[in-house]
Design a protein around this motif. Structure first.
Motif, PDB file in Angstrom:
ATOM      1  N   ILE A 270      10.424  15.955  -9.807  1.00 54.95           N
ATOM      2  CA  ILE A 270       9.904  15.537  -8.161  1.00 54.95           C
ATOM      3  C   ILE A 270      10.914  15.710  -6.734  1.00 54.95           C
ATOM      4  N   ASN A 271       9.845  16.933  -6.669  1.00 55.53           N
ATOM      5  CA  ASN A 271      10.052  16.975  -5.415  1.00 55.53           C
ATOM      6  C   ASN A 271      10.229  15.876  -3.805  1.00 55.53           C
ATOM      7  N   PRO A 272      11.843  14.698  -3.828  1.00 59.07           N
ATOM      8  CA  PRO A 272      11.193  14.062  -2.863  1.00 59.07           C
ATOM      9  C   PRO A 272      10.749  14.359  -1.319  1.00 59.07           C
ATOM     10  N   GLN A 273      11.255  15.475  -0.837  1.00 53.43           N
ATOM     11  CA  GLN A 273      10.349  15.721   0.396  1.00 53.43           C
ATOM     12  C   GLN A 273       8.864  16.669   0.550  1.00 53.43           C
TER      13      GLN A 273
ATOM     14  N   LEU B 128      11.588   6.640  -7.044  1.00 53.31           N
ATOM     15  CA  LEU B 128      11.857   7.697  -8.237  1.00 53.31           C
ATOM     16  C   LEU B 128      12.893   7.126  -9.173  1.00 53.31           C
ATOM     17  N   LYS B 129      14.103   5.806  -8.505  1.00 52.89           N
ATOM     18  CA  LYS B 129      14.439   5.590  -9.326  1.00 52.89           C
ATOM     19  C   LYS B 129      13.842   3.980 -10.565  1.00 52.89           C
ATOM     20  N   ALA B 130      12.887   4.799 -10.309  1.00 50.99           N
ATOM     21  CA  ALA B 130      12.340   3.872 -11.584  1.00 50.99           C
ATOM     22  C   ALA B 130      11.366   4.350 -12.381  1.00 50.99           C
ATOM     23  N   ILE B 131      11.132   5.844 -12.309  1.00 51.41           N
ATOM     24  CA  ILE B 131      11.088   6.864 -13.126  1.00 51.41           C
ATOM     25  C   ILE B 131      12.396   7.826 -13.892  1.00 51.41           C
ATOM     26  N   GLY B 132      13.598   6.987 -12.843  1.00 50.46           N
ATOM     27  CA  GLY B 132      14.796   7.546 -13.506  1.00 50.46           C
ATOM     28  C   GLY B 132      15.642   8.667 -12.626  1.00 50.46           C
ATOM     29  N   HIS B 133      14.846   9.123 -11.380  1.00 46.61           N
ATOM     30  CA  HIS B 133      15.101  10.327 -10.588  1.00 46.61           C
ATOM     31  C   HIS B 133      15.891   9.900 -10.132  1.00 46.61           C
ATOM     32  N   THR B 134      17.108  10.866  -9.953  1.00 48.86           N
ATOM     33  CA  THR B 134      18.242  10.017  -9.037  1.00 48.86           C
ATOM     34  C   THR B 134      18.540  11.785  -8.206  1.00 48.86           C
TER      35      THR B 134
ATOM     36  N   LYS C 222       0.969  -1.013  -0.111  1.00 50.77           N
ATOM     37  CA  LYS C 222      -0.070   0.373   0.092  1.00 50.77           C
ATOM     38  C   LYS C 222       0.610   1.026  -0.016  1.00 50.77           C
ATOM     39  N   LYS C 223       1.717   1.196   0.363  1.00 47.09           N
ATOM     40  CA  LYS C 223       3.041   2.789   0.722  1.00 47.09           C
ATOM     41  C   LYS C 223       3.796   2.892  -1.004  1.00 47.09           C
ATOM     42  N   LEU C 224       4.354   1.697  -1.195  1.00 45.08           N
ATOM     43  CA  LEU C 224       4.588   1.868  -2.825  1.00 45.08           C
ATOM     44  C   LEU C 224       3.276   2.009  -3.327  1.00 45.08           C
ATOM     45  N   MET C 225       2.180   2.059  -3.816  1.00 45.18           N
ATOM     46  CA  MET C 225       1.234   2.423  -4.049  1.00 45.18           C
ATOM     47  C   MET C 225       0.872   3.198  -4.272  1.00 45.18           C
ATOM     48  N   ALA C 226       0.747   4.688  -2.653  1.00 50.03           N
ATOM     49  CA  ALA C 226       0.237   5.236  -2.759  1.00 50.03           C
ATOM     50  C   ALA C 226       1.295   5.793  -3.628  1.00 50.03           C
ATOM     51  N   ILE C 227       2.394   5.818  -3.183  1.00 39.02           N
ATOM     52  CA  ILE C 227       3.206   7.112  -3.516  1.00 39.02           C
ATOM     53  C   ILE C 227       3.763   7.286  -4.503  1.00 39.02           C
ATOM     54  N   ALA C 228       4.038   5.787  -5.859  1.00 39.35           N
ATOM     55  CA  ALA C 228       3.639   6.010  -7.081  1.00 39.35           C
ATOM     56  C   ALA C 228       2.314   6.325  -7.379  1.00 39.35           C
ATOM     57  N   ASP C 229       1.361   6.649  -6.971  1.00 40.93           N
ATOM     58  CA  ASP C 229       0.092   7.546  -7.348  1.00 40.93           C
ATOM     59  C   ASP C 229       0.413   8.845  -8.003  1.00 40.93           C
ATOM     60  N   LEU C 230       0.869   9.257  -6.622  1.00 35.56           N
ATOM     61  CA  LEU C 230       1.114  10.584  -6.480  1.00 35.56           C
ATOM     62  C   LEU C 230       2.515  10.995  -6.931  1.00 35.56           C
ATOM     63  N   VAL C 231       2.969  10.239  -7.260  1.00 36.70           N
ATOM     64  CA  VAL C 231       4.290  10.597  -8.059  1.00 36.70           C
ATOM     65  C   VAL C 231       3.413  10.707  -9.209  1.00 36.70           C
ATOM     66  N   ALA C 232       2.772  10.419 -10.105  1.00 38.77           N
ATOM     67  CA  ALA C 232       2.067   9.449 -10.800  1.00 38.77           C
ATOM     68  C   ALA C 232       1.537  10.876 -11.241  1.00 38.77           C
ATOM     69  N   GLU C 233       0.468  11.240 -10.568  1.00 39.53           N
ATOM     70  CA  GLU C 233      -0.157  12.183 -11.007  1.00 39.53           C
ATOM     71  C   GLU C 233       1.200  13.838 -10.566  1.00 39.53           C
ATOM     72  N   LYS C 234       1.772  14.330 -10.580  1.00 35.91           N
ATOM     73  CA  LYS C 234       2.809  15.192 -10.549  1.00 35.91           C
ATOM     74  C   LYS C 234       3.445  14.578 -11.347  1.00 35.91           C
ATOM     75  N   LEU C 235       3.837  13.990 -12.904  1.00 34.83           N
ATOM     76  CA  LEU C 235       4.412  13.471 -13.487  1.00 34.83           C
ATOM     77  C   LEU C 235       3.533  14.231 -14.874  1.00 34.83           C
TER      78      LEU C 235
END
Length: 83
Positions: free
Chosen positions: A51-54, A77-83, A28-41
């Motif tokens: 993407i601002n990790p903080q 972040l690794k999956a989207i190539g963001h380091t 659930k944690k991974l999916m929640a973060i992935a969903d939020l990052v997807a919206e921000k992309l």
């Protein structure tokens, strides 16, 4: 177990038009973060993803397991190539 996430990005020119993701585990944690990052992309330039990790971690500030949230965010972040 090892957590994995894959993002599928649909572009319109240089802009990200839509984002979908698939995760190997039902975390659930991974999916929640992935969903939020997807919206921000969405709407961003595909060549200049920001993407601002903080900001992501702050969104989940009520979550008790901070170390797990940071770990899941690093996977995303690794999956989207963001380091």
């Amino acid at each position: 177990g090892v957590h994995k996430v894959e993002f599928y990005i649909k572009t319109d020119g240089d802009k990200i038009a839509d984002v979908k993701f698939n995760s190997s585990k039902r975390c659930k944690k991974l999916m929640a973060i992935a969903d939020l990052v997807a919206e921000k992309l969405k709407g961003q330039n595909v060549k200049n993803i920001k993407i601002n990790p903080q900001e992501i971690l702050d969104f989940f500030k009520e979550e008790k397991e901070k170390d797990k949230m940071e770990n899941r965010l690093s996977i995303v972040l690794k999956a989207i190539g963001h380091t």
